[in-house]
Design a protein around this motif. Sequence first.
Motif, PDB file in Angstrom:
ATOM      1  N   SER A 107      -4.715  11.082   4.642  1.00  0.00           N
ATOM      2  CA  SER A 107      -5.197  11.029   3.266  1.00  0.00           C
ATOM      3  C   SER A 107      -4.129  11.600   2.354  1.00  0.00           C
ATOM      4  CB  SER A 107      -6.481  11.844   3.121  1.00  0.00           C
ATOM      5  OG  SER A 107      -6.204  13.227   3.314  1.00  0.00           O
ATOM      6  N   THR A 108      -4.263  11.373   1.054  1.00  0.00           N
ATOM      7  CA  THR A 108      -3.253  11.892   0.123  1.00  0.00           C
ATOM      8  C   THR A 108      -3.161  13.403   0.205  1.00  0.00           C
ATOM      9  OG1 THR A 108      -3.631  10.029  -1.381  1.00  0.00           O
ATOM     10  CG2 THR A 108      -2.532  11.965  -2.293  1.00  0.00           C
TER      11      THR A 108
ATOM     12  N   LYS B   3      -0.068   5.144  -5.564  1.00  0.00           N
ATOM     13  CA  LYS B   3      -1.013   5.925  -4.761  1.00  0.00           C
ATOM     14  C   LYS B   3      -0.857   7.400  -5.129  1.00  0.00           C
ATOM     15  CE  LYS B   3      -3.436   6.611  -0.748  1.00  0.00           C
ATOM     16  NZ  LYS B   3      -4.676   5.919  -0.364  1.00  0.00           N
ATOM     17  N   LEU B   4       0.400   7.794  -5.375  1.00  0.00           N
ATOM     18  CA  LEU B   4       0.701   9.164  -5.783  1.00  0.00           C
ATOM     19  C   LEU B   4       1.912   9.153  -6.704  1.00  0.00           C
ATOM     20  CD1 LEU B   4       0.176  12.266  -5.422  1.00  0.00           C
ATOM     21  CD2 LEU B   4       1.907  12.197  -3.606  1.00  0.00           C
TER      22      LEU B   4
ATOM     23  N   GLU C  60      -6.531  14.838  -7.646  1.00  0.00           N
ATOM     24  CA  GLU C  60      -7.041  13.593  -7.083  1.00  0.00           C
ATOM     25  C   GLU C  60      -8.554  13.604  -7.143  1.00  0.00           C
ATOM     26  OE1 GLU C  60      -6.556  10.963  -2.985  1.00  0.00           O
ATOM     27  OE2 GLU C  60      -6.569  13.158  -2.884  1.00  0.00           O
ATOM     28  N   ASN C  61      -9.135  12.502  -7.585  1.00  0.00           N
ATOM     29  CA  ASN C  61     -10.597  12.358  -7.636  1.00  0.00           C
ATOM     30  C   ASN C  61     -11.276  13.512  -8.365  1.00  0.00           C
ATOM     31  OD1 ASN C  61     -10.449   9.946  -6.118  1.00  0.00           O
ATOM     32  ND2 ASN C  61     -10.454  11.096  -4.196  1.00  0.00           N
TER      33      ASN C  61
ATOM     34  N   ALA D 288      -2.328   6.142 -12.248  1.00  0.00           N
ATOM     35  CA  ALA D 288      -2.013   6.681 -10.924  1.00  0.00           C
ATOM     36  C   ALA D 288      -3.292   7.118 -10.205  1.00  0.00           C
ATOM     37  CB  ALA D 288      -1.053   7.863 -11.048  1.00  0.00           C
ATOM     38  N   ASP D 289      -3.376   6.853  -8.903  1.00  0.00           N
ATOM     39  CA  ASP D 289      -4.541   7.311  -8.137  1.00  0.00           C
ATOM     40  C   ASP D 289      -4.577   8.833  -8.051  1.00  0.00           C
ATOM     41  OD1 ASP D 289      -5.256   4.703  -7.712  1.00  0.00           O
ATOM     42  OD2 ASP D 289      -4.570   4.619  -5.630  1.00  0.00           O
ATOM     43  N   ALA D 290      -3.409   9.437  -7.862  1.00  0.00           N
ATOM     44  CA  ALA D 290      -3.306  10.893  -7.736  1.00  0.00           C
ATOM     45  C   ALA D 290      -1.966  11.343  -8.300  1.00  0.00           C
ATOM     46  CB  ALA D 290      -3.440  11.325  -6.277  1.00  0.00           C
TER      47      ALA D 290
ATOM     48  N   VAL E  46      -3.435  10.366 -14.619  1.00  0.00           N
ATOM     49  CA  VAL E  46      -4.388   9.554 -13.863  1.00  0.00           C
ATOM     50  C   VAL E  46      -5.009   8.491 -14.766  1.00  0.00           C
ATOM     51  CG1 VAL E  46      -6.660   9.617 -12.732  1.00  0.00           C
ATOM     52  CG2 VAL E  46      -4.870  11.240 -12.055  1.00  0.00           C
TER      53      VAL E  46
ATOM     54  N   ARG F 192       0.838  -1.203   0.000  1.00  0.00           N
ATOM     55  CA  ARG F 192       0.000   0.000   0.000  1.00  0.00           C
ATOM     56  C   ARG F 192       0.874   1.254   0.000  1.00  0.00           C
ATOM     57  NH1 ARG F 192      -3.214   0.423   4.946  1.00  0.00           N
ATOM     58  NH2 ARG F 192      -1.342  -0.420   5.932  1.00  0.00           N
ATOM     59  N   ASN F 193       0.232   2.367  -0.295  1.00  0.00           N
ATOM     60  CA  ASN F 193       0.879   3.677  -0.177  1.00  0.00           C
ATOM     61  C   ASN F 193       2.188   3.755  -0.948  1.00  0.00           C
ATOM     62  OD1 ASN F 193      -1.184   4.607   1.561  1.00  0.00           O
ATOM     63  ND2 ASN F 193      -0.164   3.723   3.333  1.00  0.00           N
TER      64      ASN F 193
END
Length: 365
Positions: free
Chosen positions: A226-227, A133-134, A189-190, A168-170, A164, A99-100
């Motif tokens: 959080s990111t 994650k980033l 992000e998002n 990549a998530d962010a 993205v 993770r991360n």
Amino acid sequence: MFNKPSILTITGSDSTGGAGVQADIKTITAMGVNAFAVITSVTVQDSSGISCIYDLPEKLVVGQAKIVIEDIRLKAVKVGMVRDIDTIVALSREVVALRNIVLAPGIVSSSGVRLLSDNALRMWEHHLLPLAKLLVLRCDEAEVLLGISITTNMEMEKAAKMLVRKGADAVLLRMSHHVEGMLTSMLYENGTSRFFSTQNVEGWQRHGISGALSTAIAVRLAMGDSTATAVSLAHEYMHSQVVYSIQPSQSLMPSKAYRPADLYNQFMSLIADHHCEAHDVTFYADRMAITPRYLYDVTDKAVGKSPKLVISEYIVQEARKMLETSRMTVQEISVSLGFSSQAMFCRFFAQHTGKSPSEYRKQAL
């Protein structure tokens, strides 16, 4: 020791200690967590740049990673410079379940030298980028990866959306120079963009800053942030610990009894911790157990400024950041920064910027 989060950095070695695995370990331990490392390359370099890079064999790099991943419960991984194609693919298989994951591939050095081949870049894109994650890139690196020009906020957002879509998530894009005298970074992000700006252009362009920032973000993610929070807190950490600090030199340290560089860095750390509650020089001098006059000598020798001006510039920078990136009202910002009234904050801000807070926000947006 084992109650602390454990962070793994996978990157190259920098014998100067200013970047690479040496700097990552310093950052991780300074932030109070456990550091583990995998070395991918050995460099020959000095303050003028890299003269030689030797990439370690795939078996050796992957062997290091496998041992750590199997033995240690890792909370985050920062992947920096990995240049060998086979190693990139093999490492992706080792870290895929972790993770991360923060990626900072180092496509271009701080001095502008291309560090990754086109083939290596494609391997990053296909095997590592989807695990992120980033993803942390300077704008000039994103331009190489995407084949586009990034000169405006809109182009930064366009580039981030493209990255993205690659998995990549962010994405954190850094070091845009499109506003004169400012450096702009953007977290995407998002579907939401958040901008960070600084006037400390020289500080943020120092050797090793990009790597240290991405490592600090990985640490904050390991702590459960959080990111967005991790990026914000890592950004603040870098401001106080690295960007606004100065490097000791012979001219600044004539004797052990008087070290302006050390005292100046202590002063900046105190400002970072207390600028919302204390604006007067005496407060900081008392905390440092020196007189205000002595503190004046320290800042004058270190940066050619009075301690009052150093404090004011830090507060102005924080105010700019809030006006640009938050929805707080001017009144809320004035209270947050420790001013007794909105009117006093507005006078202070106008004195240092030539604009009222409302005018500055309108132009920034």
